[in-house]
Design a protein around this motif. Structure first.
Motif, PDB file in Angstrom:
ATOM      1  N   ILE A 137       0.846  -1.205   0.000  1.00 20.10           N
ATOM      2  CA  ILE A 137       0.000   0.000   0.000  1.00 20.10           C
ATOM      3  C   ILE A 137       0.874   1.245   0.000  1.00 20.10           C
ATOM      4  N   SER A 138       1.968   1.230   0.757  1.00 23.62           N
ATOM      5  CA  SER A 138       2.901   2.365   0.733  1.00 23.62           C
ATOM      6  C   SER A 138       3.409   2.602  -0.683  1.00 23.62           C
ATOM      7  N   ALA A 139       3.779   1.527  -1.362  1.00 25.46           N
ATOM      8  CA  ALA A 139       4.258   1.654  -2.742  1.00 25.46           C
ATOM      9  C   ALA A 139       3.175   2.240  -3.634  1.00 25.46           C
ATOM     10  N   ALA A 140       1.927   1.774  -3.457  1.00 24.11           N
ATOM     11  CA  ALA A 140       0.822   2.309  -4.251  1.00 24.11           C
ATOM     12  C   ALA A 140       0.596   3.786  -3.959  1.00 24.11           C
ATOM     13  N   SER A 141       0.758   4.175  -2.696  1.00 20.10           N
ATOM     14  CA  SER A 141       0.556   5.591  -2.341  1.00 20.10           C
ATOM     15  C   SER A 141       1.592   6.472  -3.022  1.00 20.10           C
ATOM     16  N   ILE A 142       2.820   5.988  -3.119  1.00 15.30           N
ATOM     17  CA  ILE A 142       3.895   6.752  -3.768  1.00 15.30           C
ATOM     18  C   ILE A 142       3.632   6.874  -5.266  1.00 15.30           C
ATOM     19  N   ILE A 143       3.303   5.775  -5.909  1.00 13.08           N
ATOM     20  CA  ILE A 143       3.078   5.799  -7.358  1.00 13.08           C
ATOM     21  C   ILE A 143       1.864   6.654  -7.702  1.00 13.08           C
ATOM     22  N   ALA A 144       0.775   6.531  -6.942  1.00 13.24           N
ATOM     23  CA  ALA A 144      -0.426   7.326  -7.211  1.00 13.24           C
ATOM     24  C   ALA A 144      -0.153   8.814  -7.027  1.00 13.24           C
ATOM     25  N   LYS A 145       0.531   9.162  -5.940  1.00 11.72           N
ATOM     26  CA  LYS A 145       0.831  10.573  -5.656  1.00 11.72           C
ATOM     27  C   LYS A 145       1.718  11.181  -6.741  1.00 11.72           C
ATOM     28  N   GLU A 146       2.768  10.477  -7.112  1.00 14.01           N
ATOM     29  CA  GLU A 146       3.677  11.007  -8.120  1.00 14.01           C
ATOM     30  C   GLU A 146       2.996  11.109  -9.485  1.00 14.01           C
ATOM     31  N   TRP A 147       2.174  10.134  -9.822  1.00 12.66           N
ATOM     32  CA  TRP A 147       1.460  10.165 -11.105  1.00 12.66           C
ATOM     33  C   TRP A 147       0.544  11.376 -11.170  1.00 12.66           C
ATOM     34  N   ARG A 148      -0.214  11.590 -10.092  1.00 15.15           N
ATOM     35  CA  ARG A 148      -1.139  12.719 -10.078  1.00 15.15           C
ATOM     36  C   ARG A 148      -0.391  14.056 -10.068  1.00 15.15           C
ATOM     37  N   ASP A 149       0.687  14.131  -9.312  1.00 14.29           N
ATOM     38  CA  ASP A 149       1.461  15.375  -9.284  1.00 14.29           C
ATOM     39  C   ASP A 149       1.976  15.733 -10.674  1.00 14.29           C
ATOM     40  N   ARG A 150       2.440  14.748 -11.423  1.00  7.29           N
ATOM     41  CA  ARG A 150       2.919  15.024 -12.784  1.00  7.29           C
ATOM     42  C   ARG A 150       1.781  15.553 -13.668  1.00  7.29           C
ATOM     43  N   LEU A 151       0.595  14.995 -13.518  1.00  4.97           N
ATOM     44  CA  LEU A 151      -0.550  15.478 -14.297  1.00  4.97           C
ATOM     45  C   LEU A 151      -0.870  16.937 -13.963  1.00  4.97           C
ATOM     46  N   MET A 152      -0.822  17.279 -12.681  1.00  2.00           N
ATOM     47  CA  MET A 152      -1.167  18.648 -12.276  1.00  2.00           C
ATOM     48  C   MET A 152      -0.078  19.649 -12.672  1.00  2.00           C
TER      49      MET A 152
END
Length: 202
Positions: free
Chosen positions: A138-153
Motif C-alpha cells: 500500500i505504501s508503494a501504491a501511495s507513492i506511485i499514485a501521488k507522483e502520477w497525479r502530481d505530474r498530471l497537475m
C-alpha cells in the motif's frame, strides 16, 4: 508461486491520491511488490518530494503496477467517493489482467473497499486504516499514485497558469481560491465541490 501447473497467486496493495482537491483527477495505483524493493518505502505523505520521486522510479522498475485516472467530469457525475472506488477497481483490473493468475487478496488503505460498492469489483479485499504506513504494498501504491497525479497537475499548470497547480496540485490553497474567484473554473475543476460551484455562479 503455486505448484507446477497452478496459476500464480499474489497480493495487491492499493491507494489513491487526489480525493480532496478542487481541481484535477483522482488517481489510484495498484502494486504487486517485486523482489528487490528499495529501502525507505513508506506512506507518501511522510516523504520529501525528492525522496518520493526517487522511490517512484525505483518501484515502477521493480514492481508490477497499474494506475487508473478518473477525470473531474466523471467525479462530478458520480461523486468523489464513488470515483475513488471506480479508480481502485480499474487499476486492480488493469494490473490483474497483466498477471498470470488472480490476487489472493487486495489490501486497500482506509476503512472501506469497493467490494459491494462497485459492480466490477470481483476480488477478495480488506481495508486497512493507516495501511499506507503499515503495508509495504500500500505504501508503494501511495507513492506511485501521488507522483502520477502530481505530474498530471504540473503539466496542467502550463495550460492554466493562474492557479498555482505546480505548487498546490489542485488543493484549495488561498492562491488557488483567489485565482478561482478572479478567473473562474477551468475544465479541470470539480464543479460539484462547493468552492468551485460558488465561483461558477458568480
Amino acid at each position: 508461486m503455486g505448484t507446477p501447473g497452478s496459476p500464480h497467486r499474489f497480493e495487491i496493495g492499493v491507494d489513491e491520491a487526489g480525493r480532496g482537491p478542487l481541481a484535477g483527477p483522482v488517481v489510484a495505483a495498484a502494486v504487486v511488490l517485486g523482489p528487490d524493493l528499495p529501502a525507505g518505502v513508506a506512506d507518501s505523505k511522510t516523504l520529501s518530494a525528492k525522496r518520493r520521486g526517487a522511490l517512484d522510479t525505483a518501484l515502477r522498475e521493480c514492481c508490477a503496477w497499474a494506475v487508473a485516472v478518473v477525470e473531474p467530469d466523471e467525479i462530478d457525475r458520480i461523486n468523489i467517493f464513488q470515483a475513488t472506488m471506480v479508480a481502485m477497481t480499474r487499476c486492480v483490473a488493469a494490473l490483474a489482467g497483466t498477471l498470470d493468475g488472480a490476487p489472493t487478496q487486495v489490501s486497500i488503505d482506509g476503512n472501506m473497499t469497493p467490494q459491494g460498492r462497485c459492480e466490477e469489483w470481483r476480488w477478495p479485499a480488506r481495508a486497512i486504516v493507516g495501511g499506507d504506513g503499515i503495508e509495504a504494498s500500500i505504501s508503494a501504491a501511495s507513492i506511485i499514485a501521488k507522483e502520477w497525479r502530481d505530474r498530471l497537475m504540473i503539466a496542467a499548470a502550463d495550460t492554466h497558469p493562474h492557479y498555482g497547480w505546480e505548487r498546490n496540485k489542485g488543493y484549495g490553497t488561498a492562491q488557488h481560491k483567489e485565482a478561482l474567484r478572479l478567473h473562474g473554473p477551468t475544465p479541470l475543476h470539480r464543479r460539484s465541490f462547493a468552492p468551485v460551484a460558488q465561483c461558477a455562479l458568480l
